[in-house]
Design an enzyme around this catalytic site. Structure first.
Site, PDB file in Angstrom:
ATOM      1  CE1 TYR A  42      -4.461 -14.368  18.724  1.00  0.00           C
ATOM      2  CE2 TYR A  42      -4.861 -15.896  16.877  1.00  0.00           C
ATOM      3  CZ  TYR A  42      -4.018 -15.088  17.647  1.00  0.00           C
ATOM      4  OH  TYR A  42      -2.695 -15.046  17.207  1.00  0.00           O
TER       5      TYR A  42
ATOM      6  CG  ASP B 102      11.490   8.094   5.982  1.00  0.00           C
ATOM      7  OD1 ASP B 102      10.342   7.238   5.973  1.00  0.00           O
ATOM      8  OD2 ASP B 102      11.460   9.043   6.530  1.00  0.00           O
TER       9      ASP B 102
ATOM     10  CB  ALA C  48       0.607   5.899   1.639  1.00  0.00           C
TER      11      ALA C  48
ATOM     12  CE  LYS D  37       1.447   8.007   5.856  1.00  0.00           C
ATOM     13  NZ  LYS D  37       2.132   6.777   6.421  1.00  0.00           N
TER      14      LYS D  37
ATOM     15  CG  HIS E  83      14.151  11.378   9.828  1.00  0.00           C
ATOM     16  ND1 HIS E  83      14.869  10.436   9.121  1.00  0.00           N
ATOM     17  CD2 HIS E  83      13.013  11.157   9.606  1.00  0.00           C
ATOM     18  CE1 HIS E  83      13.820   9.400   8.600  1.00  0.00           C
ATOM     19  NE2 HIS E  83      12.676  10.119   8.842  1.00  0.00           N
TER      20      HIS E  83
HETATM   21  N1  F0G Z   1       4.648   4.834   2.361  1.00  0.00           N
HETATM   22  C1  F0G Z   1       4.315   6.117   2.162  1.00  0.00           C
HETATM   23  C2  F0G Z   1       4.251   6.859   0.877  1.00  0.00           C
HETATM   24  C3  F0G Z   1       4.435   6.908   3.659  1.00  0.00           C
HETATM   25  O1  F0G Z   1       4.166   8.112   3.282  1.00  0.00           O
HETATM   26  C4  F0G Z   1       4.524   6.144   4.616  1.00  0.00           C
HETATM   27  C5  F0G Z   1       4.482   7.067   6.157  1.00  0.00           C
HETATM   28  C6  F0G Z   1       4.799   4.880   4.597  1.00  0.00           C
HETATM   29  C7  F0G Z   1       4.701   4.287   3.307  1.00  0.00           C
HETATM   30  C8  F0G Z   1       4.845   3.956   5.893  1.00  0.00           C
HETATM   31  O2  F0G Z   1       3.659   3.988   6.708  1.00  0.00           O
HETATM   32  O3  F0G Z   1       4.014   5.119   8.634  1.00  0.00           O
HETATM   33  O4  F0G Z   1       2.188   3.590   8.381  1.00  0.00           O
HETATM   34  O5  F0G Z   1       4.545   2.662   8.457  1.00  0.00           O
HETATM   35  N2  F0G Z   1       4.503   8.075   5.884  1.00  0.00           N
HETATM   36  C9  F0G Z   1       4.346   8.851   7.067  1.00  0.00           C
HETATM   37  C10 F0G Z   1       4.819  10.358   6.700  1.00  0.00           C
HETATM   38  C11 F0G Z   1       5.373   8.520   8.314  1.00  0.00           C
HETATM   39  O6  F0G Z   1       4.817  11.117   7.571  1.00  0.00           O
HETATM   40  O7  F0G Z   1       4.817  10.844   5.587  1.00  0.00           O
HETATM   41  P1  F0G Z   1       3.468   3.820   8.246  1.00  0.00           P
END
Ligand code: F0G
Length: 458
Positions: free
Chosen positions: A71, A124, A216, A257, A449
């Site tokens: 933990y 988003d 990311a 990613k 979406h």
């Molecule tokens: N920031 C960026 C630039 C992203 O592309 C994403 C996620 C996130 C933050 C959020 O991360 O999904 O781990 O909570 N992008 C995915 C996409 C969902 O399809 O571009 P997460």
């Protein structure tokens, strides 16, 4: 040799469903014309996202077995922490279960109603979390970043003059931090140069505003810098990444990613007070700070994946796959955002279906037609994802562009899969005048979406 090959071979296979057109027509109807609502067993090639969809390496699978599920203070945490500290240089490191968990906790601890958060381009979930906390999220990408067909090496860059204007207008006291997203996912997956991060830093320093990276796809961004920025080609990707992180005060990352993992993320920073607040909320919402909502084995997989993402041979192969598709689509006259992004090709659905107005969602048409044509799943990044219904009037405002993203999962698909996708896009292109448009018949109040329902209108 001139042929760029996958720098790996395949040890385990996963069957793909080969389906029939009549089945796909029925399935898209059943899914209310929203590909997010399709079960994956109905998808042949899934280019919905590169998030958590990559293939792990033998080293990562081996590392899973070393997962220490204690933990508190596990060995896996130490490996995760030490790897991230070496790559980012930040003092405080916090695991989170995915990127948006970090976004939410940062917003909860640092953002107040009336604040403004500038970014080259908010993703988003980042925008939604900041707006949920009462802030305004503004996108300040350079003008070429909004010109879809224009070729430019760093279309993701921040417009530093606009940033300066924004700060003067808003007042530095109302900007708790600014962000740079590498690469700029919402504007075509385009990179940001080191020079631009330095210039952004100089502006923010004048006003004493901290800079947070949304990292990311930091390794893909490092590769673009290695390839395109003057004087950078002799450096390792790790050294470029270290410099990028060193120019900021902290970073958020979705490890799904460039962590080459199926789940996970982190927030890291140098500021002790920020870290203290974040830690307290992390314990409340996600878990003890040495696991942050992840299993020990996930921490292991991420620690290995972050290093693999920084291997030059891997990035050469990865970018060659995007380039390969880009070249084939351009040769066929198909309108795409130029140049191709780090993790995706963005089709220009507005130019693809010019007879469909933004609020009849040309991107949804293109996404659904590609599914029906060949079982390829892609994602709309246009007036559904980035547009909005006014809460009072219910009236929709369109997004600046109608894009459809063909996203490349990491180390998953081969050249023949990409040839197949090109064939599917061409088939839709040839009958682009004879396709339905859509209206939205159900939508949730935010991130619509994911769960909206549509109906074709003739
Ligand atoms: N920031 C960026 C630039 C992203 O592309 C994403 C996620 C996130 C933050 C959020 O991360 O999904 O781990 O909570 N992008 C995915 C996409 C969902 O399809 O571009 P997460």
């Amino acid at each position: 040799m001139r042929t760029i090959i996958e720098p790996f071979r395949i040890k385990m296979t996963e069957p793909l469903p080969i389906t029939r057109r009549e089945q796909r027509e029925q399935w898209i109807r059943e899914a209310r014309y929203n590909v997010f609502l399709l079960p994956s067993e109905r998808i042949t090639i899934d280019l919905l996202t590169d998030s958590g969809t990559g293939a792990m390496s033998t080293q990562q699978w081996a590392a899973l077995m070393l997962g220490d599920e204690s933990y508190a203070g596990s060995r896996s945490w130490t490996r995760f922490h030490d790897t991230l500290q070496e790559i980012t240089g930040y003092r405080h490191i916090f695991p989170v279960h995915q990127g948006r968990a970090g976004e939410r906790l940062l917003a909860q601890t640092r953002v107040k109603p009336g604040h403004v958060i500038p970014n080259n381009g908010h993703f988003d979930t980042t925008r939604a979390n900041l707006e949920w906390a009462g802030a305004t999220a503004v996108d300040l990408v350079i003008a070429p970043g909004r010109d879809l067909a224009l070729d430019h090496p760093f279309k993701g860059n921040m417009d530093v003059d606009k940033l300066e204007d924004q700060i003067r207008e808003t007042g530095a006291e109302n900007i708790p931090f600014a962000m740079i997203t590498i690469t700029n996912n919402s504007f075509g997956g385009q990179p940001v140069s080191l020079e631009n991060i330095r210039a952004t830093r100089r502006v923010l320093d004048r006003w004493n505003i901290p800079l947070i990276l949304d990292a990311a796809r930091f390794a893909e961004n490092a590769y673009f810098i290695h390839e395109r920025e003057k004087g950078q080609s002799g450096r390792s990707l790790q050294s470029i990444a270290q410099e990028m992180f060193g120019l900021a005060d902290g970073a958020l990352m979705s490890a799904k990613k460039d962590g080459l993992a199926n789940i996970g993320g982190f927030f890291a920073c140098n500021n002790d007070a920020w870290a203290e607040d974040f830690r307290n909320m992390l314990i409340l919402c996600e878990g003890f700070p040495t696991y942050g909502g992840l299993a020990g084995r996930d921490l292991e997989a991420i620690a290995v994946g972050l290093r693999e993402a920084l291997e030059l041979e891997y990035q050469i192969y990865r970018h060659a796959t995007v380039k390969y598709m880009e070249t084939k689509l351009v040769q066929s006259g198909i309108p795409i955002v130029r140049p191709g992004g780090g993790h995706a090709i963005y089709l220009d659905a507005g130019a693809f279906h010019p007879h469909i107005p933004p609020l009849q969602f040309p991107g949804i048409t293109l996404v659904n037609e590609m599914f029906v044509a060949g079982g390829v799943r892609s994602v709309e990044m246009g007036s559904v994802t980035f547009g909005k219904a006014d809460p009072k009037t219910g009236q929709d405002t369109p997004a600046p562009f109608e894009l459809v993203r063909l996203t490349f999962p990491r180390r998953v698909y081969t050249q023949s899969h990409f040839d197949y996708v090109v064939e599917v896009v061409r088939e839709v292109w040839e009958r682009r005048d004879r396709v339905p448009r859509y209206e939205m018949v159900k939508q949730p109040p935010f991130l619509r979406h994911f769960s909206a329902h549509y109906r074709p209108v003739s």
